[in-house]
Design a protein around this motif. Structure first.
Motif, short mmCIF file in Angstrom:
data_model
loop_
_atom_site.label_atom_id
_atom_site.label_comp_id
_atom_site.label_asym_id
_atom_site.label_seq_id
_atom_site.Cartn_x
_atom_site.Cartn_y
_atom_site.Cartn_z
N GLU A 195 74.35 142.85 23.37
CA GLU A 195 74.71 141.84 24.36
C GLU A 195 76.07 142.17 24.97
O GLU A 195 77.11 141.81 24.43
CB GLU A 195 74.72 140.46 23.72
N ASN A 196 76.04 142.87 26.09
CA ASN A 196 77.28 143.29 26.73
C ASN A 196 77.26 143.05 28.24
O ASN A 196 78.02 143.67 28.98
CB ASN A 196 77.54 144.78 26.44
N TRP A 197 76.36 142.17 28.70
CA TRP A 197 76.28 141.88 30.13
C TRP A 197 77.38 140.90 30.51
O TRP A 197 77.28 139.70 30.25
CB TRP A 197 74.91 141.31 30.48
N ASP A 198 78.44 141.40 31.13
CA ASP A 198 79.58 140.55 31.48
C ASP A 198 80.12 140.99 32.85
O ASP A 198 81.21 141.53 32.96
CB ASP A 198 80.67 140.65 30.42
N THR A 199 79.33 140.76 33.88
CA THR A 199 79.71 141.14 35.23
C THR A 199 80.14 139.90 36.01
O THR A 199 80.00 138.77 35.53
CB THR A 199 78.52 141.80 35.96
#
Length: 377
Positions: A195-199
């Motif tokens: 979980e690394n979706w940080d846009t």
């Protein structure tokens, strides 16, 4: 301006509109938290939306590309992240239905699962290869071990990662030049979602990384060996349809604002000002141009025999739509002024979201190059 042509399309649009309007109430919270809109997806499954492109033999509606864009655009007015996310599922189902590249029995089994609410998406992008449309060879590897394949690698931009039941993963086959596409279920050992979706754009799409650690699948789950020859893919127009929907939402907000906002320096609302009317007029004509172009290309796709001749038109439609979306949101923010920059104003979210369209395939430089080469042939 409605592009619905039949009563059935009008009725479906009403249903989609009801969903979109309910999603719009959650869009702000989804954007601020960056959480995946699980409730929205559950609502879409319950409403039968996720089976619209499924074949009628699986109780789907087998809608046309034109209809897919019609409904996706409307859905995106409510929540762009939700629309873009589910658009990948719907588009890939349409693609599989038309091409039938898999073993018949496996295809039927998976489509039956989709009819019951299963979700799927392709996982093709990687950290070191970028977009697969650029032609990079996957670093994700597949090694044959007896009657199974052992797959290792990492995929980026895996939209709906936490909600997917099935991943279609591209991998380089060890010892060969071939690139295979493997069907991998989320519950198999070795499948991990990082979980690394940080846009700042499309924050609710849940496009996390898919990590594969010695994932073992049966031989039958090598569903396709990818051809180096590029094909035209009309279903990818779900992308520009989504961004036009967001732009339409921005237009609607700005027009309503101009009708109701009346500073004490004026005797009436700002809609009476010539410069505001000029900006509204620009929004109207740019949206009209982009929508007519997009839907005319979709209609041609639905009725054209030699679709592989349409690659330039498909790319151009995406180019025009996504750049128009950026332009229209900019006009809307100019109308609303500095209020559009506040966190509680939806325009700042629309502004961030439409920027993402420039980075969805095909990218602008590839489209311009393609059109130039065709003109010079």
């Amino acid at each position: 301006m409605s592009f619905a042509k039949t009563l059935d399309q009008e009725n479906e649009l009403l249903k989609v509109g009801f969903l979109a309007d309910s999603f719009s109430k959650r869009a702000k919270q989804i954007d601020e938290s960056g959480e995946f809109p699980h409730q929205n997806i559950r609502d879409l499954i319950k409403a039968g939306y996720t089976t619209l492109t499924l074949g009628t033999e699986f109780n789907g509606k087998e809608i046309s590309l034109y209809e897919l864009l019609l409904y996706q655009e409307r859905l995106a007015r409510g929540c762009g992240s939700t629309a873009l996310a589910i658009g990948w599922h719907l588009g890939i189902i349409m693609d599989l239905h038309e091409k039938r590249p898999w073993d018949k029995h496996l295809f039927n089994d998976i489509m039956f699962e989709v009819s019951k609410g299963a979700l799927l998406n392709r996982a093709a992008s990687e950290p070191h290869t970028g977009s697969p449309t650029r032609g990079g060879r996957p670093q994700t590897s597949a090694k044959k071990e007896g009657d199974k394949w052992c797959i290792n690698g990492r995929k980026t931009f895996t939209t709906m990662a936490k909600a997917l039941d099935i991943f279609l993963v591209t991998a380089s086959i060890e010892g060969e030049s071939d690139i295979g596409e493997f069907l991998i279920r989320r519950d198999i050992k070795g499948v991990e979602i990082k979980e690394n979706w940080d846009t700042i754009s499309m924050r609710g799409t849940g496009s996390h990384d898919l990590v594969l650690n010695n994932v073992k699948v049966d031989d039958k789950f090598l569903v396709e060996v990818k051809s180096p020859q590029k094909e035209s893919n009309g279903w990818l127009l779900h992308i520009p349809a989504c961004y036009l929907g967001i732009a339409q939402a921005a237009r609607n907000y700005a027009v309503q604002f101009s009708k109701t906002y009346s500073p004490n320096s004026l005797s009436g609302p700002i809609m009476d000002l010539p410069n505001v009317q000029r900006l509204i007029g620009k929004m109207e004509i740019e949206l009209m141009q982009a929508r007519h172009f997009l839907f005319s290309v979709a209609e041609k796709w639905d009725n054209y025999d030699n679709r592989n001749e349409m690659s330039a038109e498909l790319a151009a439609a995406k180019y025009v739509a996504t750049n128009t979306a950026v332009s229209v949101v900019d006009y809307a923010m100019r109308i609303v002024g500095s209020k559009s920059l506040f966190k509680d104003n939806p325009l700042q979210r629309y502004y961030r979201d439409v920027r993402a369209g420039l980075h969805n395939p095909p990218m602008d430089d590839m489209t311009i190059s393609l059109l130039a080469k065709k003109a010079l042939e």
